[in-house]
Design a protein around this motif. Structure first.
Motif, PDB file in Angstrom:
ATOM      1  N   THR A 277      21.434  55.023  46.475  1.00  0.00           N
ATOM      2  CA  THR A 277      22.688  55.792  46.385  1.00  0.00           C
ATOM      3  C   THR A 277      22.822  56.772  47.548  1.00  0.00           C
ATOM      4  O   THR A 277      23.903  56.927  48.138  1.00  0.00           O
ATOM      5  CB  THR A 277      22.733  56.548  45.052  1.00  0.00           C
TER       6      THR A 277
ATOM      7  N   ASP B 132      16.770  53.604  42.804  1.00  0.00           N
ATOM      8  CA  ASP B 132      18.228  53.640  42.658  1.00  0.00           C
ATOM      9  C   ASP B 132      18.819  54.878  43.340  1.00  0.00           C
ATOM     10  O   ASP B 132      19.874  54.806  43.980  1.00  0.00           O
ATOM     11  CB  ASP B 132      18.588  53.645  41.171  1.00  0.00           C
ATOM     12  N   GLN B 133      18.129  55.996  43.194  1.00  0.00           N
ATOM     13  CA  GLN B 133      18.643  57.217  43.819  1.00  0.00           C
ATOM     14  C   GLN B 133      18.564  57.142  45.347  1.00  0.00           C
ATOM     15  O   GLN B 133      19.456  57.629  46.051  1.00  0.00           O
ATOM     16  CB  GLN B 133      17.846  58.430  43.313  1.00  0.00           C
TER      17      GLN B 133
END
Length: 513
Positions: free
Chosen positions: A48, A44-45
């Motif tokens: 992002t 997820d990071q």
């Protein structure tokens, strides 16, 4: 988390995560973890960070488009001129003497390197390529000489060509002589300073010169009985002819001849030429058989406007239309009777500074219409005499605008020269003042003269003051060996050149394409 550089403003969207040497995404300061929850969090990071980087790139693209739009709205006046105007400006950049050297540092090649738009205009301006002086051209060594000249002539299109060839020590390549012969019907002006072998190469081609108007020939190191002029028998439009030495001229060979430089010749030849060519307006000759006897008959040439004589006298001439006269041996003693006999109006005069103050005053009073004056200061004569004469009567030469002084470097009176020029600037009520001044010094370095100190700092200071007052002033040492103020001269300015020709190390053929 976003980091902004305090110096350049760059924004860094990278998180605290990084890749290890094994390619595993880890959290800085934490331990490796392969649990599903930790991997999902890391993924997820990463997603992002990718989105943030894309946003940053989109912002940069928008900034680029905005800057390009602002630049597109800026108007450069030079680029808005019509091509015809730009072409005319380019032509005015060519040297005034008309000899165009193929050098990347001089027009037209230098103009073709500014931008693509100007390059297109320069290449399409045929007048820029109608003249070529091959000064230093054959030292190229790249083997592209003929190809470059072919491109040069092709860009001139149908314009008449002006060509100057100076033979190097190893001679002109046969391919170049063949190329010149192939464009002979387009030649308008031709200056040749060639060896005997080069003339023989040119002679091998059966050529005609229907458009040739100007021809100058210097025959180097050849037999005295060889006459290169016979190569140019088919030049019916020839009007200007210059020779190193007199050749066997035929009276009906050049019926349009108006200007001739005979070089070294005899006085009887000069008289014959005046009779053979009634259209003659300009005549230059260096007499080799000494001064004339006093019983020589006077010869009248009604149309001659310019006469330059070396080692001869005016006693045998009557020239009612003469406006330019250069004498290199006679002074005012022979000039005054000539002026009375001819009743001509001289505008340009050159003569040695012979005679006393009375003779100089009487001589200058006889030429009130003089616009340019050249004075040769012989050894043992002080320029102060000339200055004294002009100081006696400031209105002595009311129309004089141009002055040239030729003097030996060793004895030149700088103080008198500066006094003369300052006097011209200090008389605002004078009907005319000097606009252009040329100082030509000569000397022999073997006698202890050194060109490095030919102008002192104090003299240069005074010269600069005169220039600031609007006077055009130039000084040279030994022709063009040293020049003030710019320290250099165009090597193609004179023909033939007395100085070492400029050698061009290499041509970049891309400049021509």
């Amino acid at each position: 988390m976003t980091f902004v550089c305090e110096r350049c403003g760059h924004r860094d969207y990278r998180s605290s995560f990084s890749f290890s040497q094994q390619g595993v995404f880890t959290a800085s300061g934490g331990s490796d973890s392969s649990s599903p929850e930790q991997l999902r969090a890391n993924l997820d990071q990463v997603k992002t960070t990718i989105l943030r980087q894309k946003a940053y790139l989109d912002e940069l693209e928008e900034t680029r488009r905005r800057l390009e739009s602002e630049l597109a709205q800026i108007v450069y006046p030079a680029l808005t001129l019509p091509p015809e105007i730009v072409s005319r400006i380019f032509v005015e950049c060519l040297p005034g003497h008309g000899r165009v050297r193929p050098s990347p540092d001089a027009p037209p090649l230098s103009l073709a390197q500014i931008c693509r738009h100007w390059r297109e205009i320069a290449i399409s301006s045929c007048e820029l390529w109608a003249s070529v002086d091959m000064d230093g051209f054959f030292s190229d060594g790249t083997g592209h000489e003929k190809e470059l000249l072919q491109m040069w002539f092709a860009r001139a299109k149908g314009r008449p060509l002006s060509v100057t060839i100076r033979s190097p020590n190893h001679g002109v390549p046969p391919s170049i002589m063949s190329l010149v012969s192939s464009v002979c019907e387009r030649l308008h002006s031709l200056e040749l300073d060639l060896s005997h072998e080069d003339f023989l190469l040119l002679e091998q081609h059966s050529v005609t010169f229907p458009r040739l108007r100007r021809l100058v020939i210097f025959h180097r190191h050849g037999p005295s009985d060889y006459d290169p002029l016979h190569i140019f028998q088919n030049a019916p439009a020839l009007s200007e002819l210059g020779l190193e030495a007199h050749s066997g001229l035929i009276s009906d060979l050049y019926p349009m001849l108006t200007s001739i430089d005979l070089g070294s010749t005899t006085f009887n030849t000069v008289l014959d030429v005046l009779h053979q060519y009634p259209r003659l307006l300009q005549l230059t000759a260096h007499i080799t058989d000494g001064l004339l006897p006093r019983n020589v008959a006077v010869s009248t040439a009604h149309h001659l406007e310019s006469l330059i004589l070396h080692n001869s006298s005016l006693r045998s001439f009557t020239l009612p239309d003469l406006c330019r006269l250069e004498l290199h041996n006679d002074g005012f003693l022979t000039l005054l009777p000539f002026l009375v006999r001819s009743s001509c109006t001289l505008e340009h005069l050159r003569l040695p500074l012979y005679g006393d103050e009375t003779e100089l005053v009487d001589g200058f009073q006889a030429v009130p219409s003089l616009k340019s004056l050249s004075i040769d200061v012989p050894y043992g004569v002080d320029l102060a005499l000339f200055v004294q004469v002009l100081d006696t009567d400031p209105l002595l030469l009311p129309q004089l605008r141009t002055l040239a002084i030729f003097a030996p470097y060793k004895q030149f009176n700088y103080l008198a020269f500066i006094q003369l020029l300052q006097a011209q600037c200090d008389h605002p009520g004078h009907p005319a003042r000097l606009v252009s001044v040329q100082l030509n010094l000569y000397g022999d370095d073997d006698e202890g003269h050194y060109k490095d100190d030919w102008l002192s700092s104090s003299v240069i200071f005074e010269f600069n003051k005169l220039v600031e007052q609007g006077m055009t002033l130039q000084a040279t040492y030994n022709d063009d060996e040293e020049v003030w103020p710019d320290g250099s001269m165009d090597p193609c300015e004179t023909f033939p050149s007395s100085r070492k020709l400029l050698e061009i190390e290499s041509f970049d053929i891309s400049l021509f394409i």
